[in-house]
Structures are given as C-alpha cells and as structure tokens.
Design an enzyme around this catalytic site. Structure first.
Site, short mmCIF file in Angstrom:
data_model
loop_
_atom_site.label_atom_id
_atom_site.label_comp_id
_atom_site.label_asym_id
_atom_site.label_seq_id
_atom_site.Cartn_x
_atom_site.Cartn_y
_atom_site.Cartn_z
CE1 TYR A 17 -3.68 2.51 0.39
CE2 TYR A 17 -2.34 3.39 2.17
CZ TYR A 17 -3.40 3.51 1.29
OH TYR A 17 -4.17 4.65 1.30
CD GLU A 39 -7.61 6.62 5.32
OE1 GLU A 39 -7.58 6.62 6.57
OE2 GLU A 39 -6.60 6.34 4.63
CD1 TRP A 47 -2.63 1.57 6.68
CD2 TRP A 47 -4.78 2.14 6.67
NE1 TRP A 47 -3.02 1.72 5.36
CE2 TRP A 47 -4.35 2.07 5.33
CE3 TRP A 47 -6.12 2.47 6.92
CZ2 TRP A 47 -5.18 2.33 4.25
CZ3 TRP A 47 -6.95 2.73 5.83
CH2 TRP A 47 -6.48 2.65 4.52
#
Length: 178
Positions: A17, A39, A47
């Site tokens: 990512y 998000e 995350w």
C-alpha cells in the site's frame, strides 16, 4: 516526519500500500470511493486491521462500485452486520451506503468525485474537513486528512527521502498537487 515510510517497507500489508498507492493521485471513482471507505472503517482502529480486511471489505461492498453500494438495502445491511470478515460497525456501514449516494450526486453537480475534489483544491485541512462534513457522513478530521494525503491532495504522505515519494515526483507536475 512520516513514520509510515519507516514501518511499511517489506511489511506484507503496509509495504504494498505504501509503495504503490499511498500519496499517489487517482481520479477513478471506484478507487476514490474505496479509499474514503477504508479511511472511514479505520477510524478508531489500526490501519493494519483495515489492510488485512481489505479483500473482505471489497467483496462485501461489491468492489466499492458506487452504484451497487448506493442500491444496498436493509437486507444488505443485515448481511454486512453478520459478516465476520469485515469491520461490523453499523454507523460506518450506514455511512458507506449513504456516501455512495452522495458520490452519485457529485456526478451531477461536479462531473464526479475526482472533479469535486479538484474543484475545491487547494484548501487547508480545516476547510477540507468542513466541506467533507457538509457533503459526506463519518468524515472527521483524521478521516479527511488521511484520505486526502492518500491522494496526494494534502502533503505529508511520504518523507522527502522516501523512495515512494521519489516515484510520485517522477510522475510529473500533474501528479504532484500538494
């Protein structure tokens, strides 16, 4: 400045990512919608958890296809809340469905999600947060900041000495908007 540039390289989830998506401008509606949704799902969580559940979230939310998600009904909500492979938070799930409908509206008002972002660029974070809060659901300062950094719209995704930043800069001025 950015701890992510130290943590991500070589990590099985963070690495790909960080190296290929984070901070890279995109205009594809599905990608933008997915990033906003990820998000939202991350709020209050790590995350890493979101990245681990990304594949399941994509499957559960029809690949984050805006029109398909906007058409989700109560049966879909029940299915999502029962899906142990995803982050099962009713407020977040409802926000994703409502936000899909709002992205549809941006097609008429601005020509799409990417055009809406571009029409309001540049802004500082407080102005972006205000705009997002009047347009979308579940978009507080951290969600908005991380979403816009992930697109390169706000600075801070990578340090200047990060190889990912060098690749983004090599794309040229049209890609470096921060």
């Amino acid at each position: 400045m950015n701890w992510y540039c130290d943590v991500a390289p070589g990590h099985p989830f963070h690495g790909p990512y960080h190296d290929t998506e984070y901070g890279v401008p995109v205009s594809d509606e599905t990608v933008l919608f997915e990033r906003l949704c990820l998000e939202i799902f991350q709020a209050g969580l790590s995350w890493l958890l979101v990245l681990k559940k990304r594949e399941a979230l994509n499957a559960a939310f029809a690949g984050f296809d805006v029109d398909r998600v906007a058409a989700f009904d109560e049966a879909d909500r029940a299915r999502l809340l029962a899906d142990s492979g995803i982050i099962r938070n009713r407020r977040k799930i409802d926000a994703v469905i409502q936000n899909a409908k709002r992205v549809q509206g941006l097609r008429d008002s601005h020509g799409g999600f990417a055009a809406w972002i571009e029409a309001h660029h540049p802004r500082d974070l407080p102005a972006w947060v205000k705009l997002f809060r009047t347009t979308f659901r579940f978009t507080g300062p951290e969600v908005v900041n991380e979403f816009l950094m992930s697109l390169g719209t706000l600075p801070g995704a990578h340090r200047d000495d990060c190889p990912a930043q060098a690749r983004i800069l090599a794309l040229g001025p049209a890609w470096t908007r921060s």
